[in-house]
Design a protein around this motif. Structure first.
Motif, PDB file in Angstrom:
ATOM      1  N   SER A  87       1.017   3.217  -2.944  1.00 15.23           N
ATOM      2  CA  SER A  87       0.263   2.724  -4.138  1.00 15.23           C
ATOM      3  C   SER A  87      -1.633   3.674  -3.748  1.00 15.23           C
ATOM      4  CB  SER A  87      -0.269   1.525  -4.322  1.00 15.23           C
ATOM      5  OG  SER A  87      -0.978   1.176  -3.187  1.00 15.23           O
ATOM      6  N   CYS A  95      -4.121   1.582  -3.598  1.00 15.09           N
ATOM      7  CA  CYS A  95      -5.360   1.209  -3.763  1.00 15.09           C
ATOM      8  C   CYS A  95      -6.382   1.603  -2.128  1.00 15.09           C
ATOM      9  CB  CYS A  95      -4.679  -0.279  -3.473  1.00 15.09           C
ATOM     10  SG  CYS A  95      -3.501  -0.540  -2.481  1.00 15.09           S
ATOM     11  N   VAL A  96      -5.269   1.686  -1.143  1.00 12.62           N
ATOM     12  CA  VAL A  96      -6.090   2.625   0.323  1.00 12.62           C
ATOM     13  C   VAL A  96      -5.222   3.887   0.574  1.00 12.62           C
ATOM     14  CG1 VAL A  96      -6.380   1.882   2.715  1.00 12.62           C
ATOM     15  CG2 VAL A  96      -6.024   0.237   0.772  1.00 12.62           C
ATOM     16  N   THR A 146       0.967  -1.418   0.091  1.00 15.69           N
ATOM     17  CA  THR A 146      -0.079  -0.278   0.279  1.00 15.69           C
ATOM     18  C   THR A 146       1.075   1.582   0.196  1.00 15.69           C
ATOM     19  OG1 THR A 146      -0.160  -0.508   2.578  1.00 15.69           O
ATOM     20  CG2 THR A 146      -2.273  -1.222   1.223  1.00 15.69           C
TER      21      THR A 146
END
Length: 425
Positions: free
Chosen positions: A340, A342-343, A337
């Motif tokens: 990135s 993604c979260v 993560t």
């Protein structure tokens, strides 16, 4: 940008995890937290096996960034009197000694309330301030054992007790302590009244197990040990071995189960009267999957999962609307993560002798002013400045230091945030 607790002063006599985490929340939300520590070495979390970290190792910084350090011995009459003098300027007082300890030095709630009637005073302990067990010492795994948490973990009724793999109760009582303090501050702003707060590890443990504890208190239902299965009891809410690891999946509803079955090529299970209660499965409305022969269903699912890669199924099932996650180690998740999209996670970076990173407070606010710009102070770094506020001059501080009552470290350059955090501070 202002922070929500600016203007609030906290005197923090706590140590290790639970109390320091409670005051860390307050500090990161803008309060001025004065951490009062023993002058001979400070609190135990300053201990480090890495000389390059000095007396501010990573574990200490992570829970004490943004606080001021006042090093004095509360066991001495002079030290206790200076704490009482500072209490006149404080809004909040936190301690996490065993019940009765701070009363020996005139620093208990009644003593502080006598000089500061509207103080918000929070005591954090293992077993609470009253009761036969209140004087017992407490550590996280001991309270997990006491309250039944260890016996809720494990695959079957005869499995050995299994603790949660991190100090979950210490963290929970720190969170609940900060919540109770902020609530009491709101009441004080409205009504002018102070508050005494009794926060305990036992209470925090029961809140972590809240649904199970409530069910037992209400109707005597003892929680079952369900291992890595989901809370609902659906056979498709479990953790299954795959070709390249494990996959946790939560197909709790008939709609989710149908999507899972289609992904695994097990559509026939949705019409199999041996496997499922088909009347409930096909009923209108919402509900959970009810198995008729759970072991049969689990066996079919286990065989199907074993022929797929967990990473591939994670992607496919989430795209289909079925919650699923490949089992990862903590470091693997944090690396994945990091940087990135993604979260969405906060990135707090505190500069000491080394950069200490955390992922924030567990929530994000649009207008909270960002993380504190300061790391953790060296032991006693603010001693002289804080004692000057109550009329203790530099010569007197030096004399107290020679007597071992206080410790005064030279002021260090202000630690600052770097990287992403600096951009949002």
């Amino acid at each position: 940008m202002s922070k929500p607790l600016e203007g609030v002063r906290v005197l923090d006599l706590s140590h290790v995890i639970a109390g320091p985490l409670a005051s860390f929340y307050l500090a990161q939300m803008g309060a001025e937290v004065v951490k009062i520590e023993p002058p001979n070495g400070g609190e135990v979390m300053r201990t480090s096996k890495n000389p390059s970290e000095g007396d501010t190792p990573t574990a200490f910084v992570a829970m004490n960034a943004g606080k001021r350090s006042l090093a004095l011995d509360i066991r001495t009459p002079e030290g206790a009197e200076m704490v009482r003098s500072l209490a006149l300027t404080a809004d909040v007082f936190i301690e996490n000694f065993r019940p009765g300890v701070v009363a020996r030095y005139g620093l208990d709630f009644e003593s502080i309330k006598a000089i500061k009637p509207d103080i918000v005073y929070c005591s954090i302990s293992g077993y609470g301030q009253t009761g036969e067990w209140s004087g017992r010492g407490a550590y996280d795994h001991v309270v997990q054992a006491l309250t039944g948490m260890m016996m809720m973990s494990g695959e079957h009724p005869d499995a050995p007790p299994l603790k949660v793999g991190f100090p979950v109760i210490d963290v929970a009582v720190g969170m609940l302590g900060s919540l109770s303090i902020v609530s009491a501050l709101h009441r004080r702003a409205r009504d002018g009244a102070g508050q005494y707060i009794d926060a305990s590890m036992v209470q925090a443990s029961l809140m972590l197990m809240y649904p199970a504890a409530s069910a037992f208190l209400t109707d005597g239902t003892e929680p079952r040990r369900i291992g890595n299965r989901g809370y609902t009891g659906s056979p498709a809410a479990d953790t299954y071995p795959c070709l390249d690891g494990w996959l946790a999946v939560a197909a709790n509803t008939p709609q989710q189960f149908r999507k899972l079955a289609a992904t695994l090529g097990l559509e026939a299970l949705c019409e199999d009267a041996r496997a499922l209660d088909l009347e409930a499965f096909n009923a209108p409305g919402r509900g959970f999957v009810i198995p008729r022969d759970a072991e049969y269903v689990i066996g079919r699912l286990r065989a199907a999962f074993a022929s797929h890669k967990a990473a591939d199924l994670e992607t496919r099932l989430n795209a289909a609307g079925v919650p699923a996650a490949r089992v990862r180690r903590l470091g693997e998740f944090l690396r994945e993560t990091d940087g990135s999209d993604c979260v969405g996670l906060p990135d707090f970076r505190f500069s000491q002798q080394h950069e200490v990173r955390t992922r924030g407070l567990g929530f994000s606010c649009a207008d909270d002013g960002g993380p504190s710009a300061r790391g953790a102070e060296a032991l006693g770094q603010s001693t002289q400045a804080l004692l000057a506020e109550i009329g203790v001059g530099a010569e007197a501080v030096a004399a107290l230091a020679r007597a071992g009552v206080v410790r005064s470290a030279p002021a260090a350059p202000a630690a600052s945030l770097t990287g992403k955090a600096a951009a949002i501070a």
